[in-house]
Design a protein around this motif. Structure first.
Motif, PDB file in Angstrom:
ATOM      1  N   LEU A  47     -30.915 -64.421 -69.990  1.00 20.06           N
ATOM      2  CA  LEU A  47     -29.505 -64.038 -69.884  1.00 20.06           C
ATOM      3  C   LEU A  47     -29.339 -62.810 -69.005  1.00 20.06           C
ATOM      4  O   LEU A  47     -28.445 -62.757 -68.153  1.00 20.06           O
ATOM      5  N   TRP A  48     -30.206 -61.835 -69.212  1.00 25.96           N
ATOM      6  CA  TRP A  48     -30.123 -60.610 -68.428  1.00 25.96           C
ATOM      7  C   TRP A  48     -30.262 -60.894 -66.941  1.00 25.96           C
ATOM      8  O   TRP A  48     -29.506 -60.388 -66.113  1.00 25.96           O
ATOM      9  N   ASN A  49     -31.196 -61.748 -66.573  1.00 22.80           N
ATOM     10  CA  ASN A  49     -31.367 -62.095 -65.159  1.00 22.80           C
ATOM     11  C   ASN A  49     -30.150 -62.823 -64.604  1.00 22.80           C
ATOM     12  O   ASN A  49     -29.761 -62.630 -63.450  1.00 22.80           O
ATOM     13  N   ARG A  50     -29.540 -63.674 -65.429  1.00 25.03           N
ATOM     14  CA  ARG A  50     -28.341 -64.398 -64.988  1.00 25.03           C
ATOM     15  C   ARG A  50     -27.179 -63.440 -64.744  1.00 25.03           C
ATOM     16  O   ARG A  50     -26.411 -63.588 -63.780  1.00 25.03           O
ATOM     17  N   ILE A  51     -27.036 -62.460 -65.610  1.00 23.96           N
ATOM     18  CA  ILE A  51     -25.957 -61.481 -65.461  1.00 23.96           C
ATOM     19  C   ILE A  51     -26.153 -60.663 -64.189  1.00 23.96           C
ATOM     20  O   ILE A  51     -25.208 -60.436 -63.423  1.00 23.96           O
ATOM     21  N   LYS A  52     -27.379 -60.227 -63.953  1.00 19.28           N
ATOM     22  CA  LYS A  52     -27.660 -59.452 -62.737  1.00 19.28           C
ATOM     23  C   LYS A  52     -27.370 -60.260 -61.481  1.00 19.28           C
ATOM     24  O   LYS A  52     -26.764 -59.757 -60.528  1.00 19.28           O
ATOM     25  N   SER A  53     -27.773 -61.522 -61.496  1.00 20.47           N
ATOM     26  CA  SER A  53     -27.557 -62.372 -60.325  1.00 20.47           C
ATOM     27  C   SER A  53     -26.073 -62.623 -60.086  1.00 20.47           C
ATOM     28  O   SER A  53     -25.615 -62.678 -58.948  1.00 20.47           O
ATOM     29  N   ARG A  54     -25.332 -62.769 -61.162  1.00 20.42           N
ATOM     30  CA  ARG A  54     -23.894 -63.024 -61.055  1.00 20.42           C
ATOM     31  C   ARG A  54     -23.148 -61.804 -60.554  1.00 20.42           C
ATOM     32  O   ARG A  54     -22.124 -61.914 -59.872  1.00 20.42           O
ATOM     33  N   GLY A  55     -23.624 -60.635 -60.922  1.00 15.94           N
ATOM     34  CA  GLY A  55     -22.971 -59.400 -60.496  1.00 15.94           C
ATOM     35  C   GLY A  55     -21.706 -59.090 -61.266  1.00 15.94           C
ATOM     36  O   GLY A  55     -20.898 -58.257 -60.836  1.00 15.94           O
ATOM     37  N   GLN A  56     -21.566 -59.703 -62.418  1.00 12.62           N
ATOM     38  CA  GLN A  56     -20.344 -59.523 -63.214  1.00 12.62           C
ATOM     39  C   GLN A  56     -20.636 -59.857 -64.676  1.00 12.62           C
ATOM     40  O   GLN A  56     -21.415 -60.753 -64.982  1.00 12.62           O
ATOM     41  N   LEU A  57     -20.013 -59.128 -65.559  1.00 11.06           N
ATOM     42  CA  LEU A  57     -20.149 -59.353 -66.988  1.00 11.06           C
ATOM     43  C   LEU A  57     -19.025 -60.261 -67.475  1.00 11.06           C
ATOM     44  O   LEU A  57     -17.871 -60.084 -67.074  1.00 11.06           O
ATOM     45  N   VAL A  58     -19.344 -61.251 -68.305  1.00  7.45           N
ATOM     46  CA  VAL A  58     -18.317 -62.103 -68.903  1.00  7.45           C
ATOM     47  C   VAL A  58     -18.159 -61.665 -70.352  1.00  7.45           C
ATOM     48  O   VAL A  58     -19.082 -61.807 -71.157  1.00  7.45           O
ATOM     49  N   CYS A  59     -16.993 -61.138 -70.659  1.00  7.26           N
ATOM     50  CA  CYS A  59     -16.739 -60.503 -71.955  1.00  7.26           C
ATOM     51  C   CYS A  59     -15.731 -61.309 -72.769  1.00  7.26           C
ATOM     52  O   CYS A  59     -14.601 -61.534 -72.333  1.00  7.26           O
ATOM     53  N   GLY A  60     -16.137 -61.738 -73.947  1.00 10.23           N
ATOM     54  CA  GLY A  60     -15.232 -62.447 -74.844  1.00 10.23           C
ATOM     55  C   GLY A  60     -14.478 -61.459 -75.707  1.00 10.23           C
ATOM     56  O   GLY A  60     -15.073 -60.600 -76.359  1.00 10.23           O
ATOM     57  N   THR A  61     -13.166 -61.568 -75.706  1.00 14.15           N
ATOM     58  CA  THR A  61     -12.346 -60.619 -76.457  1.00 14.15           C
ATOM     59  C   THR A  61     -11.110 -61.317 -76.997  1.00 14.15           C
ATOM     60  O   THR A  61     -10.972 -62.538 -76.894  1.00 14.15           O
ATOM     61  N   SER A  62     -10.191 -60.562 -77.577  1.00 17.46           N
ATOM     62  CA  SER A  62      -8.986 -61.152 -78.153  1.00 17.46           C
ATOM     63  C   SER A  62      -7.833 -61.197 -77.150  1.00 17.46           C
ATOM     64  O   SER A  62      -7.239 -62.231 -76.919  1.00 17.46           O
ATOM     65  N   GLY A  63      -7.535 -60.047 -76.574  1.00 15.19           N
ATOM     66  CA  GLY A  63      -6.422 -59.961 -75.632  1.00 15.19           C
ATOM     67  C   GLY A  63      -5.068 -59.891 -76.308  1.00 15.19           C
ATOM     68  O   GLY A  63      -4.033 -59.846 -75.637  1.00 15.19           O
ATOM     69  N   GLU A  64      -5.072 -59.860 -77.652  1.00 11.33           N
ATOM     70  CA  GLU A  64      -3.797 -59.903 -78.380  1.00 11.33           C
ATOM     71  C   GLU A  64      -3.652 -58.804 -79.425  1.00 11.33           C
ATOM     72  O   GLU A  64      -2.729 -58.835 -80.230  1.00 11.33           O
ATOM     73  N   LEU A  65      -4.573 -57.819 -79.407  1.00 12.37           N
ATOM     74  CA  LEU A  65      -4.539 -56.778 -80.425  1.00 12.37           C
ATOM     75  C   LEU A  65      -4.451 -55.401 -79.769  1.00 12.37           C
ATOM     76  O   LEU A  65      -5.452 -54.851 -79.310  1.00 12.37           O
ATOM     77  N   PRO A  66      -3.257 -54.823 -79.708  1.00 11.85           N
ATOM     78  CA  PRO A  66      -3.089 -53.507 -79.091  1.00 11.85           C
ATOM     79  C   PRO A  66      -4.052 -52.478 -79.682  1.00 11.85           C
ATOM     80  O   PRO A  66      -4.277 -52.428 -80.883  1.00 11.85           O
ATOM     81  N   GLY A  67      -4.629 -51.678 -78.798  1.00 10.63           N
ATOM     82  CA  GLY A  67      -5.571 -50.659 -79.236  1.00 10.63           C
ATOM     83  C   GLY A  67      -7.012 -51.128 -79.214  1.00 10.63           C
ATOM     84  O   GLY A  67      -7.930 -50.321 -79.095  1.00 10.63           O
ATOM     85  N   PHE A  68      -7.224 -52.441 -79.307  1.00 12.19           N
ATOM     86  CA  PHE A  68      -8.578 -52.986 -79.313  1.00 12.19           C
ATOM     87  C   PHE A  68      -8.807 -53.873 -78.092  1.00 12.19           C
ATOM     88  O   PHE A  68      -9.735 -53.646 -77.323  1.00 12.19           O
TER      89      PHE A  68
END
Length: 360
Positions: A47-68
């Motif tokens: 996974l670490w090698n894939r992230i480095k090669s991609r040059g970007q982090l894919v972050c799973g989040t909510s997007g619907e909770l102010p402050g978080f």
């Protein structure tokens, strides 16, 4: 010559003894059946090698909770959970904006992590025994210590959880919240009517419409969601604490190096605040003679290299995102709508629960 193995358990020996017997197998020799194991480091860096090669982090989040984690009208993400991802991107790429966010509901968040759709889950998620074991999650340090609570309308005359007998309570399914509520009500012998939804927006909309007498989730979530109700001041949060909810980022098990990067990024945020280093005074510490500060900022030693990063990874984090206190203040602090006191989320040296292992 052909060989076969026979496992024999001898008295006083816990593990089976492997005896190699000759001439006992007609099965042809096949080296592909027992390939030579790769070194641990090679196996656990996929996974670490894939992230480095991609040059970007894919972050799973909510997007619907102010402050978080919340998406503003301008399309920009903000919140503590978002800043954790930005801090990791700063450590890895020296760019806090090298992040792609994926909005996930409570039900789909773990699957997204397990299948590799996301690199990290930073979504107000409670660290529990079963999630860390049976669901294959590797949790980073806690970024927010929380507890489940209940919100009711001020004019409801509901003063405590005991007053919820036979009341309708809105709760989101697929969360620890649903089970915690059931456990507490069962423990206290209180009957109630659970009204469950998968979508958190529907959960709170139903409460706002008056179709539920109460709504429950983590206290921080209630404080946050109350700011979005038509009349926030008409709603109160009961003092009862239904559970302990340590909220932490998580990655999928199996990539030790990636897990270490995430963990030590969180620790770096806390350690920076402990050392008094923030985004505004970082330059003042560049020539510090303090060995703890020198190792932390990477001007001495090679701690960063040990986890596959540059030695100044912590300095990158502070430069671009700040320390934990700065993150808390801009998302939940006194100058925000949420205005949530730090309480147990204060540093350990100030009586809170946040504490970093030494950077040495």
């Amino acid at each position: 010559m052909k060989f076969s193995k026979l496992s024999v358990i001898l008295p006083g020996i816990a593990a089976p003894l492997i005896l190699i017997l000759s001439g006992c197998s007609d099965e042809p020799q096949n080296n592909t059946k027992n390939p030579v194991s790769k070194p641990q480091g090679e196996v656990t860096r996929v996974l670490w090698n894939r992230i480095k090669s991609r040059g970007q982090l894919v972050c799973g989040t909510s997007g619907e909770l102010p402050g978080f984690s919340f998406v503003g009208t301008d399309g920009k993400y903000s919140g503590i959970d978002v800043d954790i991802c930005r801090a990791i991107a700063a450590a890895v790429f020296d760019n806090p904006d090298a992040v792609e966010y994926r909005n996930l509901n409570a039900k789909e968040r773990f699957t997204a992590l397990q299948t590799g759709e996301i690199d990290i889950l930073s979504r107000n998620t409670s660290w529990t025994f079963s999630r860390a074991t049976s669901q294959g999650l590797d949790f980073a340090p806690v970024v927010f210590y929380d507890g489940q609570a209940v919100m009711v309308r001020k004019n409801s005359n509901i003063k405590s959880i005991k007053d919820l007998k036979d009341k309708a309570i809105c709760v989101q399914t697929g969360t620890t919240t649903e089970q915690n509520l059931a456990d507490q009500m069962r423990k206290q012998g209180i009957t109630y009517k659970p009204v469950v939804f998968e979508d958190v927006n529907v959960t709170f909309a139903t409460y706002a419409e008056g179709r539920c007498d109460a709504v429950t989730t983590d206290r921080s979530g209630l404080v946050s969601r109350r700011t979005t109700l038509p009349k926030p001041e008409d709603n109160v949060i009961l003092d009862d604490v239904l559970s302990s909810e340590p909220l932490a980022p998580a990655v999928a098990k199996g990539d030790t190096q990636w897990s270490n990067i995430v963990k030590w990024t969180v620790y770096a945020l806390v350690k920076a605040e402990e050392l008094g280093i923030n985004s505004q005074n970082l330059a003042e510490f560049a020539n510090s003679k303090d060995p703890d500060i020198k190792r932390f900022l990477g001007t001495e030693g090679n701690l960063g290299e040990g986890i596959g990063l540059t030695n100044d990874f912590a300095a990158r984090i502070v430069k671009h995102v700040g320390n934990y206190g700065e993150i808390y203040d801009r998302n939940l602090g006194a100058k925000t709508k949420i205005n949530l006191p730090r309480g147990q989320n204060q540093l350990g040296i100030k009586g809170g629960l946040l504490y970093s292992p030494p950077f040495r």
